[in-house]
Design a protein around this motif. Structure first.
Motif, PDB file in Angstrom:
ATOM      1  N   SER A 151      11.820 -31.198  -1.236  1.00 59.99           N
ATOM      2  CA  SER A 151      10.677 -31.873  -0.623  1.00 59.99           C
ATOM      3  C   SER A 151       9.496 -32.046  -1.587  1.00 59.99           C
ATOM      4  O   SER A 151       8.516 -32.672  -1.223  1.00 59.99           O
ATOM      5  CB  SER A 151      10.224 -31.120   0.622  1.00 59.99           C
ATOM      6  N   THR A 152       9.602 -31.534  -2.802  1.00 64.44           N
ATOM      7  CA  THR A 152       8.511 -31.655  -3.765  1.00 64.44           C
ATOM      8  C   THR A 152       8.139 -33.111  -4.002  1.00 64.44           C
ATOM      9  O   THR A 152       6.970 -33.477  -3.959  1.00 64.44           O
ATOM     10  CB  THR A 152       8.892 -30.989  -5.110  1.00 64.44           C
ATOM     11  N   SER A 153       9.141 -33.948  -4.232  1.00 68.70           N
ATOM     12  CA  SER A 153       8.860 -35.365  -4.502  1.00 68.70           C
ATOM     13  C   SER A 153       8.245 -36.041  -3.282  1.00 68.70           C
ATOM     14  O   SER A 153       7.406 -36.935  -3.413  1.00 68.70           O
ATOM     15  CB  SER A 153      10.117 -36.105  -4.954  1.00 68.70           C
ATOM     16  N   ASN A 154       8.652 -35.621  -2.076  1.00 63.89           N
ATOM     17  CA  ASN A 154       8.069 -36.201  -0.856  1.00 63.89           C
ATOM     18  C   ASN A 154       6.594 -35.850  -0.732  1.00 63.89           C
ATOM     19  O   ASN A 154       5.772 -36.704  -0.395  1.00 63.89           O
ATOM     20  CB  ASN A 154       8.823 -35.715   0.388  1.00 63.89           C
ATOM     21  N   VAL A 155       6.249 -34.604  -1.008  1.00 64.68           N
ATOM     22  CA  VAL A 155       4.850 -34.178  -0.930  1.00 64.68           C
ATOM     23  C   VAL A 155       4.022 -34.920  -1.976  1.00 64.68           C
ATOM     24  O   VAL A 155       2.919 -35.400  -1.686  1.00 64.68           O
ATOM     25  CB  VAL A 155       4.709 -32.649  -1.107  1.00 64.68           C
ATOM     26  N   GLU A 156       4.580 -35.060  -3.174  1.00 57.44           N
ATOM     27  CA  GLU A 156       3.871 -35.785  -4.230  1.00 57.44           C
ATOM     28  C   GLU A 156       3.655 -37.240  -3.850  1.00 57.44           C
ATOM     29  O   GLU A 156       2.597 -37.817  -4.108  1.00 57.44           O
ATOM     30  CB  GLU A 156       4.632 -35.677  -5.555  1.00 57.44           C
ATOM     31  N   MET A 157       4.651 -37.850  -3.201  1.00 56.98           N
ATOM     32  CA  MET A 157       4.526 -39.240  -2.772  1.00 56.98           C
ATOM     33  C   MET A 157       3.458 -39.374  -1.687  1.00 56.98           C
ATOM     34  O   MET A 157       2.643 -40.297  -1.710  1.00 56.98           O
ATOM     35  CB  MET A 157       5.873 -39.754  -2.244  1.00 56.98           C
ATOM     36  N   ILE A 158       3.438 -38.441  -0.741  1.00 58.05           N
ATOM     37  CA  ILE A 158       2.425 -38.464   0.319  1.00 58.05           C
ATOM     38  C   ILE A 158       1.034 -38.331  -0.281  1.00 58.05           C
ATOM     39  O   ILE A 158       0.106 -39.059   0.103  1.00 58.05           O
ATOM     40  CB  ILE A 158       2.704 -37.349   1.355  1.00 58.05           C
ATOM     41  N   LEU A 159       0.872 -37.429  -1.240  1.00 59.76           N
ATOM     42  CA  LEU A 159      -0.420 -37.261  -1.906  1.00 59.76           C
ATOM     43  C   LEU A 159      -0.843 -38.537  -2.623  1.00 59.76           C
ATOM     44  O   LEU A 159      -2.013 -38.940  -2.574  1.00 59.76           O
ATOM     45  CB  LEU A 159      -0.370 -36.099  -2.898  1.00 59.76           C
ATOM     46  N   LYS A 160       0.104 -39.182  -3.272  1.00 59.46           N
ATOM     47  CA  LYS A 160      -0.186 -40.425  -3.998  1.00 59.46           C
ATOM     48  C   LYS A 160      -0.649 -41.509  -3.032  1.00 59.46           C
ATOM     49  O   LYS A 160      -1.635 -42.208  -3.283  1.00 59.46           O
ATOM     50  CB  LYS A 160       1.072 -40.866  -4.747  1.00 59.46           C
ATOM     51  N   TYR A 161       0.062 -41.665  -1.890  1.00 56.68           N
ATOM     52  CA  TYR A 161      -0.316 -42.689  -0.924  1.00 56.68           C
ATOM     53  C   TYR A 161      -1.680 -42.384  -0.294  1.00 56.68           C
ATOM     54  O   TYR A 161      -2.501 -43.279  -0.114  1.00 56.68           O
ATOM     55  CB  TYR A 161       0.751 -42.838   0.171  1.00 56.68           C
ATOM     56  N   CYS A 162      -1.919 -41.119   0.027  1.00 55.87           N
ATOM     57  CA  CYS A 162      -3.226 -40.740   0.580  1.00 55.87           C
ATOM     58  C   CYS A 162      -4.331 -41.096  -0.407  1.00 55.87           C
ATOM     59  O   CYS A 162      -5.351 -41.687  -0.027  1.00 55.87           O
ATOM     60  CB  CYS A 162      -3.276 -39.245   0.880  1.00 55.87           C
ATOM     61  N   ASP A 163      -4.128 -40.763  -1.655  1.00 52.10           N
ATOM     62  CA  ASP A 163      -5.118 -41.053  -2.690  1.00 52.10           C
ATOM     63  C   ASP A 163      -5.389 -42.555  -2.788  1.00 52.10           C
ATOM     64  O   ASP A 163      -6.538 -42.986  -2.829  1.00 52.10           O
ATOM     65  CB  ASP A 163      -4.625 -40.505  -4.031  1.00 52.10           C
ATOM     66  N   MET A 164      -4.331 -43.372  -2.783  1.00 50.48           N
ATOM     67  CA  MET A 164      -4.493 -44.825  -2.890  1.00 50.48           C
ATOM     68  C   MET A 164      -5.325 -45.387  -1.744  1.00 50.48           C
ATOM     69  O   MET A 164      -6.238 -46.183  -1.957  1.00 50.48           O
ATOM     70  CB  MET A 164      -3.124 -45.517  -2.890  1.00 50.48           C
ATOM     71  N   PHE A 165      -5.009 -44.970  -0.516  1.00 53.39           N
ATOM     72  CA  PHE A 165      -5.684 -45.556   0.643  1.00 53.39           C
ATOM     73  C   PHE A 165      -7.082 -44.987   0.860  1.00 53.39           C
ATOM     74  O   PHE A 165      -7.956 -45.678   1.386  1.00 53.39           O
ATOM     75  CB  PHE A 165      -4.815 -45.413   1.890  1.00 53.39           C
ATOM     76  N   LEU A 166      -7.322 -43.747   0.440  1.00 56.36           N
ATOM     77  CA  LEU A 166      -8.679 -43.197   0.528  1.00 56.36           C
ATOM     78  C   LEU A 166      -9.597 -43.918  -0.463  1.00 56.36           C
ATOM     79  O   LEU A 166     -10.732 -44.262  -0.128  1.00 56.36           O
ATOM     80  CB  LEU A 166      -8.668 -41.690   0.249  1.00 56.36           C
ATOM     81  N   LYS A 167      -9.109 -44.170  -1.671  1.00 58.25           N
ATOM     82  CA  LYS A 167      -9.906 -44.892  -2.669  1.00 58.25           C
ATOM     83  C   LYS A 167     -10.149 -46.332  -2.248  1.00 58.25           C
ATOM     84  O   LYS A 167     -11.181 -46.918  -2.580  1.00 58.25           O
ATOM     85  CB  LYS A 167      -9.202 -44.877  -4.028  1.00 58.25           C
ATOM     86  N   LEU A 168      -9.194 -46.920  -1.524  1.00 62.36           N
ATOM     87  CA  LEU A 168      -9.295 -48.323  -1.133  1.00 62.36           C
ATOM     88  C   LEU A 168     -10.498 -48.570  -0.231  1.00 62.36           C
ATOM     89  O   LEU A 168     -11.183 -49.581  -0.371  1.00 62.36           O
ATOM     90  CB  LEU A 168      -8.001 -48.765  -0.447  1.00 62.36           C
ATOM     91  N   LYS A 169     -10.770 -47.645   0.682  1.00 65.28           N
ATOM     92  CA  LYS A 169     -11.924 -47.830   1.576  1.00 65.28           C
ATOM     93  C   LYS A 169     -13.220 -47.868   0.783  1.00 65.28           C
ATOM     94  O   LYS A 169     -14.069 -48.726   1.006  1.00 65.28           O
ATOM     95  CB  LYS A 169     -11.981 -46.729   2.627  1.00 65.28           C
TER      96      LYS A 169
END
Length: 197
Positions: free
Chosen positions: A3-21
């Protein structure tokens, strides 16, 4: 490990969408919204993402592909787009920030956690000011409760008189009563503080 790669992917997506706002709320971005109606041409959207230097080319491509719906003028409704992704990213990101903060306090020298903390750095920084923590120290351990501080309440939470009243409460709680009474008082205080926030 799986699940390491899944957690890293979730963190990446969260980061992208938080910065987008933050990007879409900026005056520079809004210059591309010539009609002030919350819409922008896809090319202008891409240009703004690239000019911000906050995203890799792969992330720009991903964000553009997430936002393929256009109106009759061929424009993207960027306000609707941001709103549909920001709230889930904020909710998931905040819970991950609480989890990683808690884990880092309990397992400070774990190598696997250190790798996650490095990956989660921007998400943790984003939520640092919104992460409220109330703690009480007993002879054996420290009890902590984390909660989200609303953006419009940050100033109130940081006021000196609020900080002093928290310190006074904790001193009185620790100094008087037995352990059971301390914990009940602590829980009541936490519930009241969260309700007030």
């Amino acid at each position: 490990v799986e699940s390491t790669s899944n957690v890293e992917m979730i963190l990446k997506y969260c980061d992208m969408f938080l910065k987008l706002k933050d990007l879409c709320d900026s005056p520079t971005f809004k210059e591309s919204d010539t009609n002030n109606d919350g819409t922008i041409f896809p090319k202008d959207f891409r240009d703004q993402l690239e000019k911000s230097k906050k995203y890799t080319s792969e992330e720009v491509f991903f964000l553009i592909s997430c936002n393929s719906d256009t109106n009759h003028e061929g424009k993207i409704d960027y306000i609707e787009f941001v709103e549909s992704y920001y709230d889930p990213a904020k909710s998931i990101g905040f819970n991950l920030a609480v989890l990683f903060t808690n884990l880092s306090e309990h397992m400070p020298s774990d190598a696997r956690l250190a790798k996650f903390l490095e990956t989660a750095g921007t998400v943790l920084n984003y939520f640092e000011s919104f992460l409220g923590r109330i703690e009480i120290k007993t002879a054996e351990k420290v009890e902590r409760v984390y909660f989200e501080i609303d953006e419009d309440k940050l100033d109130q939470w940081e006021k000196p008189q609020i900080k002093e009243s928290k310190k006074a409460f904790f001193y009185a709680t620790i100094s008087d009563g037995g352990d059971k009474e301390k914990m009940e008082c602590f829980v009541d205080f936490c519930e009241d503080a969260i309700f007030e926030m």
